[in-house]
Design an enzyme around this catalytic site. Structure first.
Site, short mmCIF file in Angstrom:
data_model
loop_
_atom_site.label_atom_id
_atom_site.label_comp_id
_atom_site.label_asym_id
_atom_site.label_seq_id
_atom_site.Cartn_x
_atom_site.Cartn_y
_atom_site.Cartn_z
CG ASP A 124 -0.47 -0.70 -2.79
OD1 ASP A 124 -1.14 -1.40 -2.00
OD2 ASP A 124 0.64 -0.21 -2.46
CG ASP A 143 2.80 -9.09 0.43
OD1 ASP A 143 3.04 -10.02 -0.34
OD2 ASP A 143 3.62 -8.69 1.27
P1 IMP Z 1 -0.06 -6.64 3.32
O1 IMP Z 1 -0.63 -5.96 4.53
O2 IMP Z 1 1.05 -7.57 3.66
O3 IMP Z 1 -1.11 -7.29 2.45
O4 IMP Z 1 0.69 -5.58 2.46
C1 IMP Z 1 0.09 -4.49 2.00
C2 IMP Z 1 1.10 -3.41 1.63
O5 IMP Z 1 2.44 -3.87 1.50
C3 IMP Z 1 0.72 -2.90 0.28
O6 IMP Z 1 -0.33 -1.97 0.35
C4 IMP Z 1 2.04 -2.34 -0.22
O7 IMP Z 1 2.19 -1.01 0.20
C5 IMP Z 1 3.08 -3.21 0.42
N1 IMP Z 1 3.62 -4.22 -0.53
C6 IMP Z 1 3.41 -5.54 -0.54
N2 IMP Z 1 4.04 -6.15 -1.56
C7 IMP Z 1 4.68 -5.17 -2.23
C8 IMP Z 1 5.50 -5.14 -3.42
O8 IMP Z 1 5.78 -6.14 -4.09
N3 IMP Z 1 5.96 -3.92 -3.78
C9 IMP Z 1 5.69 -2.78 -3.10
N4 IMP Z 1 4.91 -2.75 -2.01
C10 IMP Z 1 4.41 -3.94 -1.58
MG MG Z 2 4.38 0.53 0.37
#
Ligand code: IMP
Ligand code: MG
Length: 179
Positions: free
Chosen positions: A99, A102
């Site tokens: 999705d 981040d």
């Molecule tokens: P990461 O591991 O920090 O890259 O984050 C991954 C997960 O965080 C994504 O797959 C989302 O489920 C969640 N996430 C990060 N940013 C957002 C946002 O702006 N809205 C909703 N979910 C987010």
């Molecule tokens: Mg989420």
């Protein structure tokens, strides 16, 4: 527009166009192959279903549930595998459908896991990308849309499990998650 949103980032029509472009990119890359497309649940489910249906190339589909957030808007850092794949990735061309990228922690975890299990290739398609938030050096091979440091919801993306079923993507009002 849902009243908890500040503004719309992508409308239904814009999402449809982004999905078509991503599907065409995948078709060009995987013509004549039979890749294994993996949806990282739950956030990518809407994007995943639209994406595989927009592709001409036949793909096998599978699902994995990964959780990195508690119930809030700040990542807990260590992504947990809540439900593993049913299929073996060994020797397969894997397309991971995310999705949003981040911090990048989830992507690194998935990459190490899938390549560690002997996948032949690993390609990441992400609906959304927040490059300014990255804490680990990792990148999607294809990202449909880049955004700044905003918290977005809809079309699979949630805040505390809410808003996933909105057909568009919007910025959540700060007062919703900062109270
Ligand atoms: P990461 O591991 O920090 O890259 O984050 C991954 C997960 O965080 C994504 O797959 C989302 O489920 C969640 N996430 C990060 N940013 C957002 C946002 O702006 N809205 C909703 N979910 C987010
Ligand atoms: Mg989420």
């Amino acid at each position: 527009m849902n009243g908890d949103l500040e503004s719309i980032v992508l409308t239904e029509e814009q999402i449809e166009q982004k999905v078509k472009e991503a599907a065409a990119w995948l078709d060009a890359r995987f013509a004549g192959k039979y890749p294994l497309a993996i949806s990282v649940l739950k956030g990518s489910v809407m994007f995943f279903c639209d994406l595989v249906r927009a592709m001409q190339t036949p793909v096998q589909i599978d699902f994995m549930t990964v959780s990195s957030y508690g119930s809030g808007s700040v990542s807990t850092g260590v992504p947990k595998i809540v439900m593993d794949l049913a299929a073996s990735v060994e020797g397969r061309d894997v397309i991971l459908v995310e999705d949003i990228v981040d911090s990048g922690n989830t992507l690194v975890r998935m990459r190490d896991l899938i390549l560690g299990r002997g996948a032949k290739s690993f390609t990441v398609v992400a609906l959304m990308d927040k490059p300014s938030r990255r804490v680990v050096d990792v990148k999607a091979d294809y990202a449909c849309y880049e955004i700044g440091d905003e918290f977005i919801v809809g079309y699979g993306l949630d805040y505390a499990q809410k808003y996933r079923t909105l057909p568009y993507i919007g910025i959540l009002k700060r007062e919703i998650y900062e109270k």
